[in-house]
Write an enzyme that holds these catalytic residues in place. Sequence first.
Site, PDB file in Angstrom:
ATOM      1  N   SER A 283     -27.977   1.624  14.949  1.00  0.00           N
ATOM      2  CA  SER A 283     -26.530   1.708  15.105  1.00  0.00           C
ATOM      3  C   SER A 283     -26.183   1.588  16.577  1.00  0.00           C
ATOM      4  CB  SER A 283     -26.037   3.052  14.566  1.00  0.00           C
ATOM      5  OG  SER A 283     -24.775   3.376  15.117  1.00  0.00           O
ATOM      6  N   LYS A 289     -29.832   6.557  14.116  1.00  0.00           N
ATOM      7  CA  LYS A 289     -29.792   5.822  12.861  1.00  0.00           C
ATOM      8  C   LYS A 289     -30.891   4.770  12.721  1.00  0.00           C
ATOM      9  CE  LYS A 289     -27.165   6.075  10.010  1.00  0.00           C
ATOM     10  NZ  LYS A 289     -25.840   5.455   9.905  1.00  0.00           N
ATOM     11  N   ASN A 291     -31.183   1.977   9.720  1.00  0.00           N
ATOM     12  CA  ASN A 291     -30.446   1.582   8.514  1.00  0.00           C
ATOM     13  C   ASN A 291     -31.217   0.563   7.668  1.00  0.00           C
ATOM     14  OD1 ASN A 291     -28.270   3.204   9.287  1.00  0.00           O
ATOM     15  ND2 ASN A 291     -27.377   1.547  10.524  1.00  0.00           N
ATOM     16  N   GLU A 296     -29.308  -3.671   1.852  1.00  0.00           N
ATOM     17  CA  GLU A 296     -27.848  -3.738   1.685  1.00  0.00           C
ATOM     18  C   GLU A 296     -27.356  -5.179   1.651  1.00  0.00           C
ATOM     19  OE1 GLU A 296     -25.961  -0.056   3.925  1.00  0.00           O
ATOM     20  OE2 GLU A 296     -27.586  -0.940   5.058  1.00  0.00           O
ATOM     21  N   LYS A 331     -21.784 -28.718  -5.647  1.00  0.00           N
ATOM     22  CA  LYS A 331     -22.893 -28.657  -4.685  1.00  0.00           C
ATOM     23  C   LYS A 331     -22.895 -27.378  -3.857  1.00  0.00           C
ATOM     24  CE  LYS A 331     -22.891 -32.839  -5.210  1.00  0.00           C
ATOM     25  NZ  LYS A 331     -22.282 -33.214  -6.497  1.00  0.00           N
TER      26      LYS A 331
END
Length: 472
Positions: A283, A289, A291, A296, A331
């Site tokens: 972060s 952090k 993550n 995700e 496409k």
Amino acid sequence: MTNRQGADPLWAGRFTEATDAFVEAFTASEHYDRRLYRQDIRGSRAHAQMLNRVGVLDDAETDLILEGLDGITAEIEAGEFPWSASLEDVHMNIEQRLTERIGDAGKKLHTGRSRNDQIATDVRLWLRETIDELTRLLQRFQLGLVDLAEREAETALPGFTHLQVAQPISFGHHMLAWYEMLVRDEGRLRDTRARLNVSPLGSAALAGTTFAIDRHDTAQALGFERPSDNSLDSVSDRDFAIEFVSAASLIMTHLSRMAEELVLWTSPMFEFIELPDRFCTGSSIMPQKKNPDVAEIVRGKTARVQGDLNTLLTLMKGQPLAYNRDNQEDKEPLFDAADSVCDSVRAFADMVPALAVKRANTREAARRGFATATDLADYLVRQGVAFRDAHDIVGRAVRYGIEQGRDLAAMTLAELQAFSGAIGEDVFEVLTLEGSMQARDHIGGTAPEQVRQQTARARARLVSGDDGASAG
Ligand code: ARG
């Protein structure tokens, strides 16, 4: 290098004024369908060689065309091809360039052919290769899961229903549940591949052609099973693309469920696993952090692929026979879905087998929440108590445990016997995590021995490769 901006389109003969500049840009697809150049050239080679065999092109013309197409391949791959929006699409760009390079023989290539059967052929060839690539990625992920399942066969994990602790399971058993999803996904791709592997070439614009073409010849040269049976259908339907994106959507749905579990398991609220740093990001504001962004993003890409599926279904639904230009819009969603699913499977194939299980934490979590309550009920049944009575007895023992803040395995024999006289000294064997897991010792059950047998079967299947992608 010729600058072909503003070149006349190959169909300009009947027109009295130039195309509106905005319309030219609006209708052009060369900026994305150039991705099909290899398939387009492969199709043209097969078509030219067939025209030669049936006597429409002579040997000298055919040689010139084949050499010219080789030169164009080299030009495109060197980044020197003069792509032009005035020439609309990959087909006309290549055909025009061929004539520039080899002269009049280039003008004969389109005999007995239309861009309608050309694009239907190109997309099928491209999708067949893409399916083979995706199948290899899926198999690599499957093998990684089998390795992980074997490593963690004895590791206890809380099994959940409703995300509430239900029963202890082997971590390996959980990984094999993911593996099973991917085996079915692979099967869906195989089915899709088999159905799309017919050759539209020779259908021409919609009705076939007046030349004595040999459709078996081109089908065989391009690795198709056979020529398609109806020219109208084969230039117009894109159901094979829809099938692929549908299979891709299911793959993504499976990966998204896995992603959700990976995100939960790395959370400090669970702390079941650690992902390698190389698959995580930090972060910009919170220094602590780490993550699980890859998981995700895979969960997020699922939305894109499901959107692509919806786009293709809606694209097709109002179209009368035969070809309509709407189909040019197939496409971008098709490419987007293919790129998203291949990248996602690849990311998980790299990352998931490299996760580390925090075994002390998964074990501790499995011990909380009365995960062996069903084991105690089954024990009472074996002592002659009816299951519904056993369920009630254990329910009361659990309520007592909640009041006391203690698990069933932490109670004394006397405490347990207060709920049923049928309980004996041997009850503690069924209340351990190992006892609980080992007791489910049948095919499909969570016993570590069953997990190992299943990994052996899975490995044999993957090594034998008879389910794998076939060559084309
Ligand atoms: N670019 C078109 C497509 O992607 C193929 C060309 C057919 N165009 C035509 N005017 N018939 O479907």
